[in-house]
Design an enzyme around this catalytic site. Structure first.
Site, PDB file in Angstrom:
ATOM      1  N   PHE A 267       0.188 -17.964 -13.813  1.00 29.47           N
ATOM      2  CA  PHE A 267      -1.049 -17.831 -13.328  1.00 29.47           C
ATOM      3  C   PHE A 267      -1.256 -17.780 -15.167  1.00 29.47           C
ATOM      4  O   PHE A 267      -0.611 -17.197 -16.330  1.00 29.47           O
ATOM      5  CB  PHE A 267      -0.893 -15.976 -13.659  1.00 29.47           C
TER       6      PHE A 267
ATOM      7  N   ASN B 235      -1.255  -6.190 -16.500  1.00 29.68           N
ATOM      8  CA  ASN B 235      -1.779  -6.486 -15.444  1.00 29.68           C
ATOM      9  C   ASN B 235      -1.672  -6.937 -14.305  1.00 29.68           C
ATOM     10  O   ASN B 235      -0.974  -8.431 -14.455  1.00 29.68           O
ATOM     11  CB  ASN B 235      -1.913  -8.168 -16.808  1.00 29.68           C
ATOM     12  N   PRO B 236      -1.579  -6.295 -13.797  1.00 28.99           N
ATOM     13  CA  PRO B 236      -1.094  -6.843 -12.668  1.00 28.99           C
ATOM     14  C   PRO B 236      -2.148  -7.238 -11.496  1.00 28.99           C
ATOM     15  O   PRO B 236      -2.807  -7.136 -11.524  1.00 28.99           O
ATOM     16  CB  PRO B 236      -0.707  -4.950 -11.481  1.00 28.99           C
TER      17      PRO B 236
END
Ligand code: SAM
Length: 241
Positions: free
Chosen positions: A23, A117-118
């Site tokens: 990500f 920051n899931p």
């Protein structure tokens, strides 16, 4: 590898590169890092960065003067990426990277600051696979957020702080209530309204049908939620004789 430079003014510039499938940092990571910096929460702290991905928040915490940083991710590639980015930013000795599910790779350690920051995007009916595990939070977006809320208190040192970033689509009240139920004093510290992100935009109708998006709205808020653990209770004072 693709490279991203995150300006964390005024103090630190974090340079991160990401291996394929990892990500890449977006505005939510920068918002969380800004909250951490503004509140001076990382300085001298033992920090746990869950869902570390590229390690951008872990590296930012180390550059802000954290005593130690533990960065955890389920993805092998993310853990390798976080390690490389820690080295690239000259903080490799203070950043420890661990692979595993949420709190599983940790022993009984507690931390002064927990950053997260899931994956929090609602709408996916199927359990996520591959790269989508970075953003899919299950049908209500709360698969990982709820587990985090339930386990955070146990991982925080007395007086420690959780900083969590999520979307309003994931449910602000639900998160605040769950954190309070877990024994933390929680509030929203940063709220930023903007257009839906590209993934949410693609499933806007579904989000409306799920009641996660107001009818007619095409906006969401990014929320940084801060939750504090109670300080160590003082021993009762002896009454004066
Ligand atoms: C939204 S990304 C955040 C990456 C980075 N912290 C940032 O802010 O840019 C979420 C990360 O959580 C990881 N992840 C997903 N499920 C996880 C789990 N059960 N335990 C630990 N990490 C998980 C994903 O691999 C992904 O790297």
């Amino acid at each position: 590898m693709s490279a991203t430079t995150a300006q964390l003014r005024p103090r630190a510039t974090v340079r991160v590169a990401t291996l394929p499938g990892v990500f890449r940092p977006r505005s939510d990571a920068l918002l969380l890092a800004a909250a951490m910096r503004e509140r001076g929460l990382a300085r001298g702290a033992a920090v746990l960065d869950l869902f570390t991905g590229s390690g951008v928040i872990a590296v930012a915490a180390a550059l802000e003067g954290a005593r130690s940083v533990t960065a955890v991710d389920l993805s092998r590639r993310a853990v390798l990426t976080a390690r490389l980015n820690a080295l690239r930013n000259g903080v490799g000795r203070r950043v420890r990277t661990l692979r595993g599910d949420l709190f599983a790779p940790l022993g009984g350690e507690r931390f002064d600051l927990l950053t997260a920051n899931p994956p929090y995007l609602p709408g996916a009916a199927e359990p996520p696979r591959g790269a989508a595990r970075a953003w899919e939070g299950g049908s209500d977006g709360r698969l990982l957020v709820d587990r985090l809320c339930a386990g955070a208190r146990e991982r925080l040192a007395p007086g420690g702080t959780l900083l969590l970033v999520q979307s309003s689509l994931t449910g602000e009240r639900e998160t605040l209530e769950r954190l309070a139920a877990g024994g933390l004093d929680a509030r929203v510290t940063i709220r930023r309204r903007g257009p839906l992100g590209p993934l949410a935009r693609e499933r806007a109708d579904e989000l409306r049908a799920l009641g996660r998006l107001e009818p007619g709205s095409d906006e969401e808020e990014l929320l940084v939620i801060e939750a504090s653990a109670p300080p160590l209770a003082r021993a009762p004072q002896e009454p004066p004789r």
